[in-house]
Motif scaffolding. Structure first.
Motif, short mmCIF file in Angstrom:
data_model
loop_
_atom_site.label_atom_id
_atom_site.label_comp_id
_atom_site.label_asym_id
_atom_site.label_seq_id
_atom_site.Cartn_x
_atom_site.Cartn_y
_atom_site.Cartn_z
N PHE A 1 6.35 -2.81 16.85
CA PHE A 1 4.96 -2.73 16.39
C PHE A 1 4.20 -3.96 16.86
O PHE A 1 4.71 -5.08 16.81
CB PHE A 1 4.91 -2.65 14.86
CG PHE A 1 5.76 -1.54 14.29
CD1 PHE A 1 5.24 -0.29 14.09
CD2 PHE A 1 7.11 -1.77 13.98
CE1 PHE A 1 6.02 0.74 13.57
CE2 PHE A 1 7.90 -0.77 13.46
CZ PHE A 1 7.35 0.50 13.25
N GLU A 2 2.98 -3.74 17.35
CA GLU A 2 2.13 -4.83 17.80
C GLU A 2 0.76 -4.70 17.14
O GLU A 2 0.07 -3.70 17.32
CB GLU A 2 1.98 -4.82 19.31
CG GLU A 2 1.10 -5.94 19.85
CD GLU A 2 0.95 -5.86 21.34
OE1 GLU A 2 -0.19 -5.75 21.82
OE2 GLU A 2 1.98 -5.91 22.05
N GLN A 3 0.37 -5.71 16.37
CA GLN A 3 -0.92 -5.69 15.67
C GLN A 3 -2.05 -5.76 16.69
O GLN A 3 -2.06 -6.61 17.57
CB GLN A 3 -0.99 -6.88 14.71
CG GLN A 3 -2.27 -6.96 13.91
CD GLN A 3 -2.23 -8.09 12.90
OE1 GLN A 3 -2.14 -7.85 11.72
NE2 GLN A 3 -2.30 -9.32 13.39
N SER A 4 -3.03 -4.84 16.60
CA SER A 4 -4.15 -4.84 17.52
C SER A 4 -5.35 -5.62 16.97
O SER A 4 -6.18 -6.09 17.74
CB SER A 4 -4.58 -3.40 17.84
OG SER A 4 -5.05 -2.75 16.68
N GLU A 5 -5.47 -5.72 15.66
CA GLU A 5 -6.50 -6.53 15.02
C GLU A 5 -6.05 -6.85 13.60
O GLU A 5 -5.12 -6.25 13.09
CB GLU A 5 -7.86 -5.83 15.02
CG GLU A 5 -7.86 -4.46 14.35
CD GLU A 5 -9.19 -3.77 14.48
OE1 GLU A 5 -10.05 -4.04 13.61
OE2 GLU A 5 -9.39 -2.98 15.42
N MET A 6 -6.71 -7.81 12.99
CA MET A 6 -6.31 -8.27 11.66
C MET A 6 -6.43 -7.13 10.64
O MET A 6 -7.32 -6.30 10.70
CB MET A 6 -7.19 -9.43 11.22
CG MET A 6 -7.04 -10.68 12.07
SD MET A 6 -5.45 -11.51 11.83
CE MET A 6 -5.73 -12.27 10.23
N THR A 7 -5.49 -7.14 9.68
CA THR A 7 -5.57 -6.23 8.55
C THR A 7 -6.64 -6.74 7.59
O THR A 7 -6.73 -7.94 7.32
CB THR A 7 -4.22 -6.14 7.84
OG1 THR A 7 -3.28 -5.52 8.72
CG2 THR A 7 -4.33 -5.30 6.56
N THR A 8 -7.49 -5.84 7.10
CA THR A 8 -8.54 -6.21 6.14
C THR A 8 -8.44 -5.30 4.93
O THR A 8 -7.84 -4.23 4.99
CB THR A 8 -9.93 -6.10 6.76
OG1 THR A 8 -10.14 -4.74 7.18
CG2 THR A 8 -10.09 -7.02 7.95
N GLY A 9 -9.04 -5.76 3.82
CA GLY A 9 -9.00 -4.91 2.63
C GLY A 9 -9.59 -5.60 1.42
O GLY A 9 -10.24 -6.65 1.52
N THR A 10 -9.34 -4.98 0.27
CA THR A 10 -9.85 -5.50 -1.00
C THR A 10 -8.76 -5.47 -2.06
O THR A 10 -7.84 -4.64 -2.00
CB THR A 10 -11.05 -4.67 -1.48
OG1 THR A 10 -10.62 -3.32 -1.69
CG2 THR A 10 -12.19 -4.70 -0.49
N LEU A 11 -8.87 -6.40 -3.03
CA LEU A 11 -8.03 -6.40 -4.23
C LEU A 11 -8.98 -6.58 -5.41
O LEU A 11 -9.45 -7.68 -5.69
CB LEU A 11 -7.00 -7.53 -4.18
CG LEU A 11 -6.11 -7.66 -5.42
CD1 LEU A 11 -5.36 -6.36 -5.71
CD2 LEU A 11 -5.13 -8.82 -5.25
N ILE A 12 -9.28 -5.46 -6.05
CA ILE A 12 -10.26 -5.44 -7.14
C ILE A 12 -9.63 -4.77 -8.35
O ILE A 12 -9.16 -3.63 -8.26
CB ILE A 12 -11.55 -4.71 -6.71
CG1 ILE A 12 -12.19 -5.42 -5.50
CG2 ILE A 12 -12.54 -4.65 -7.86
CD1 ILE A 12 -13.37 -4.69 -4.91
N ASN A 13 -9.60 -5.48 -9.44
CA ASN A 13 -9.08 -4.93 -10.70
C ASN A 13 -7.67 -4.36 -10.55
O ASN A 13 -7.35 -3.31 -11.09
CB ASN A 13 -10.02 -3.87 -11.27
CG ASN A 13 -11.39 -4.44 -11.61
OD1 ASN A 13 -11.50 -5.60 -12.03
ND2 ASN A 13 -12.43 -3.64 -11.42
N GLY A 14 -6.84 -5.08 -9.79
CA GLY A 14 -5.45 -4.67 -9.65
C GLY A 14 -5.21 -3.55 -8.66
O GLY A 14 -4.07 -3.11 -8.50
N LYS A 15 -6.27 -3.06 -7.99
CA LYS A 15 -6.10 -1.98 -7.01
C LYS A 15 -6.24 -2.57 -5.62
O LYS A 15 -7.28 -3.14 -5.27
CB LYS A 15 -7.13 -0.87 -7.21
CG LYS A 15 -6.93 0.30 -6.25
CD LYS A 15 -7.90 1.43 -6.57
CE LYS A 15 -7.70 2.62 -5.64
NZ LYS A 15 -6.37 3.21 -5.76
N LEU A 16 -5.18 -2.43 -4.81
CA LEU A 16 -5.15 -2.97 -3.46
C LEU A 16 -5.46 -1.86 -2.46
O LEU A 16 -4.88 -0.77 -2.50
CB LEU A 16 -3.78 -3.57 -3.15
CG LEU A 16 -3.60 -4.11 -1.72
CD1 LEU A 16 -4.39 -5.39 -1.54
CD2 LEU A 16 -2.12 -4.35 -1.41
N THR A 17 -6.37 -2.14 -1.52
CA THR A 17 -6.64 -1.24 -0.40
C THR A 17 -6.58 -2.07 0.87
O THR A 17 -7.25 -3.11 0.98
CB THR A 17 -8.03 -0.59 -0.52
OG1 THR A 17 -8.08 0.15 -1.74
CG2 THR A 17 -8.29 0.34 0.65
#
Length: 603
Positions: free
Chosen positions: A494-510
């Protein structure tokens, strides 16, 4: 040389072309439709003898006359190639198929047997990458048959043997590797079948009679610009055994003035022809039609009508289109940049000239644009690259204005916006270990996953960026190849093509991750022999895999204790994996794949 049913070694696609070649069974005057279905057996490399069914159809007369050769009839057929044949071709990287075919038939009269050899051409035909059947066209002409007095009585046309000469080519035009690349082969007609296609009653010399034949029932000129002209040709042939007199050629109808004809047709000898040149002279705008009438000395068909039609169109104009019609680059951290692309299209029937592309508005100076747009041909496009760098906090707006020679839309605008913001709050850096697996739907198999994800979490905003590193792994797959179910072992990286982004709000991770999947090595056993079927340093998905991972409903993800995430994704096709790239794609790519991971903070 007379050929009967042949049973020497056949090669790939004999079944696919049998129906096409067998349809060429002899053209006749006053033809009548006939049909016949025959079973054949063709030996194939790797998979052995395969049964095929040829559905034969042709227009062959029930009556022929001594001394009048039967005319040649063009034969066109589309024949289904089965999935096993397609897979066999793809096994050695074949992308197209071409060649020729010969059908060896017999015309049996009361006193003799005549060999009828029908040659057909197989044009270069793409071999699809998708699983399933595909069609191969073949065209040719059945040669004329000239019956003599000794043939008077009942004659039979019987379908005989089939010979094929085929070339399979790879994507760069080279001939594919043996044994598929160049094939000269014969197929066997199964015994015990009735191979009678048509019975013809051969009659003695008849009274000398002219017979008119016109090669067109209608001439459609299509769209023609007013002020220009378009020309086409109608051919008159005398298929009788006496001279045919042409008494007149005329054009009538509401729009007869829009059409003109010239010809030199007067008397046409048997088996000779002459041409009528028809010119369309459009005016105004809209459809126009008329009738060309031919009068002759054919007592059975003294008048033949040919429908004429055309559509007069005004001068061509360009028609501009832009996509999207507005762009919002979103919130951008001070000092960072964002970009987007605008496509300009021309759906008109004249070249679109781009006179200027400019940014306007109070904040225009904070946006930049570059483009490759000067002239855009019909049904083509060009692109504009838009960029914004956040230099201060706040929303910025501008208009991208495109000026062109489109008479209805000489200027068209695209609204653009962006918002600069300043980073606030504390950043928490974490290193999480990941452990889990992914289910590959195409081969009903599971691939173990391990690795780490280094995360920078903005505690105030609840957003994060992360560097994802997934360890190389090994998967075991089962793939159906021809009639066998084979076990394969694949090394996957596996080769990362761009940074992983997301949110952690009220215990819910995306989290949204983008990875190239690489397959440096795949091995399987075919007929008990292990061999490498693909892979290499350049073997990878044609684009990054986009994976969205979320916390399960009802669970709570904590930076202190971690938690589980899962998602579903589509694995794009692989490329640059060698001759068997298509085989790898059968059991590694496609939709419906799932991933389940446990993320645990490392101390």
């Amino acid at each position: 040389m007379k050929r009967s049913n042949l049973d020497t070694g056949a090669r790939k696609l004999g079944p696919a072309l049998a129906a096409a070649t067998l349809m060429a069974c002899g053209g006749q005057a006053l033809a009548a439709p006939v049909s016949l279905t025959l079973e054949f057996s063709c030996p194939f490399p790797l998979i052995g003898d395969q049964p095929i069914r040829a559905e034969i159809s042709a227009d062959i007369p029930a009556v022929a006359t001594v001394g009048t050769p039967t005319p040649e009839f063009e034969v066109t057929a589309l024949t289904v190639v089965n999935e096993n044949s397609r897979t066999g071709l793809k096994l050695v990287g074949s992308e197209t198929l071409e060649g020729s075919a010969i059908s060896y038939n017999e015309v049996i009269t009361p006193s003799r047997t005549l060999d009828q050899i029908v040659n057909l051409a197989i044009p270069q035909t793409p071999i699809p990458s998708e699983t399933g059947e595909f069609t191969v066209p073949a065209t040719g002409n059945a040669p004329a048959v000239n019956f003599t007095e000794q043939d008077v009585g009942e004659a039979e046309i019987r379908v005989g043997a089939l010979s094929l000469s085929l070339i399979a080519r790879t994507a760069n035009g080279d001939i594919a590797p043996a044994p598929i690349g160049e094939i000269d082969t014969d197929c066997t007609q199964l015994a015990g079948q009735d191979n009678l296609l048509q019975t013809i009653m051969v009659e003695g010399n008849a009274v000398e009679t002219p017979r008119i034949a016109v090669n067109r029932e209608a001439v459609a000129f299509g769209n023609v610009q007013a002020g220009l002209t378009e020309q086409d040709t109608i051919t008159i042939t005398n298929t009788g055994n006496a001279a045919l007199g042409i008494n007149g050629v005329s054009i009538s109808g509401a729009d007869s003035s829009a059409f003109m004809q010239t010809n030199s047709c007067s008397t046409i000898a048997p088996n000779e022809a002459c041409d009528i040149n028809v010119t369309y002279i459009p005016s105004g705008e809209g459809t126009q039609s008329a009738t060309l009438s031919i009068a002759s000395t054919d007592a059975d068909t003294p008048n033949v009508d040919v429908a004429l039609s055309g559509n007069s169109v005004l001068a061509p104009v360009p028609e501009i289109g832009v996509d999207p019609q507005s762009i919002d680059l979103g919130r951008i951290l001070l000092g960072e940049s964002a970009s987007a692309q605008i496509t300009i299209t021309n759906s008109g029937n004249e070249t679109l000239l781009i006179n200027a592309i400019n940014l306007t508005g109070n904040d225009a100076s904070e946006f930049t644009q570059t483009n490759n747009c000067t002239t855009v041909p019909q049904d083509q496009s060009c692109t504009v690259d838009l960029a914004f760098t956040a230099g201060s906090v706040g929303v910025r707006n501008a208009q991208l204005v495109v000026a062109s020679n489109d008479p209805e839309n000489p200027e068209i605008s695209v609204s653009v916006s962006a918002e600069g913001y300043e980073q606030t709050g504390s950043i928490l850096e974490m290193l999480l270990a990941l452990d889990g697996s992914t289910y590959i739907n195409a081969s009903d198999s599971t691939l173990p996953l391990n690795g780490t994800i280094a995360t920078a979490l903005d505690l105030a905003a609840g957003t994060f960026e992360a560097d994802l590193a997934v360890d190389p792994t090994v998967g075991h797959f089962s793939v159906k190849l021809l009639f066998s179910k084979l076990n394969a072992v694949a090394n996957v990286e596996f080769e990362q093509s761009e940074m992983t982004t997301g949110t952690l709000i009220n215990g819910k991770l995306t989290a949204n991750s983008h990875l190239y999947v690489k397959v440096p090595k795949v091995a399987l056993k075919l007929f008990g022999i292990p061999f490498k079927v693909g892979g290499g340093d350049q073997c990878q998905t044609i684009e990054p895999v986009d994976i969205t991972l979320v916390s399960p409903e009802g669970s709570n993800f904590s930076p202190a204790t971690g938690g589980s995430v899962s998602g579903e994704y589509t694995l794009p096709p692989l490329e640059n994996c060698g001759l068997l790239t298509d085989v790898l794609n059968q059991f590694l790519t496609g939709p419906g794949n799932t991933i389940d991971l446990m993320l645990t903070p490392e101390q």
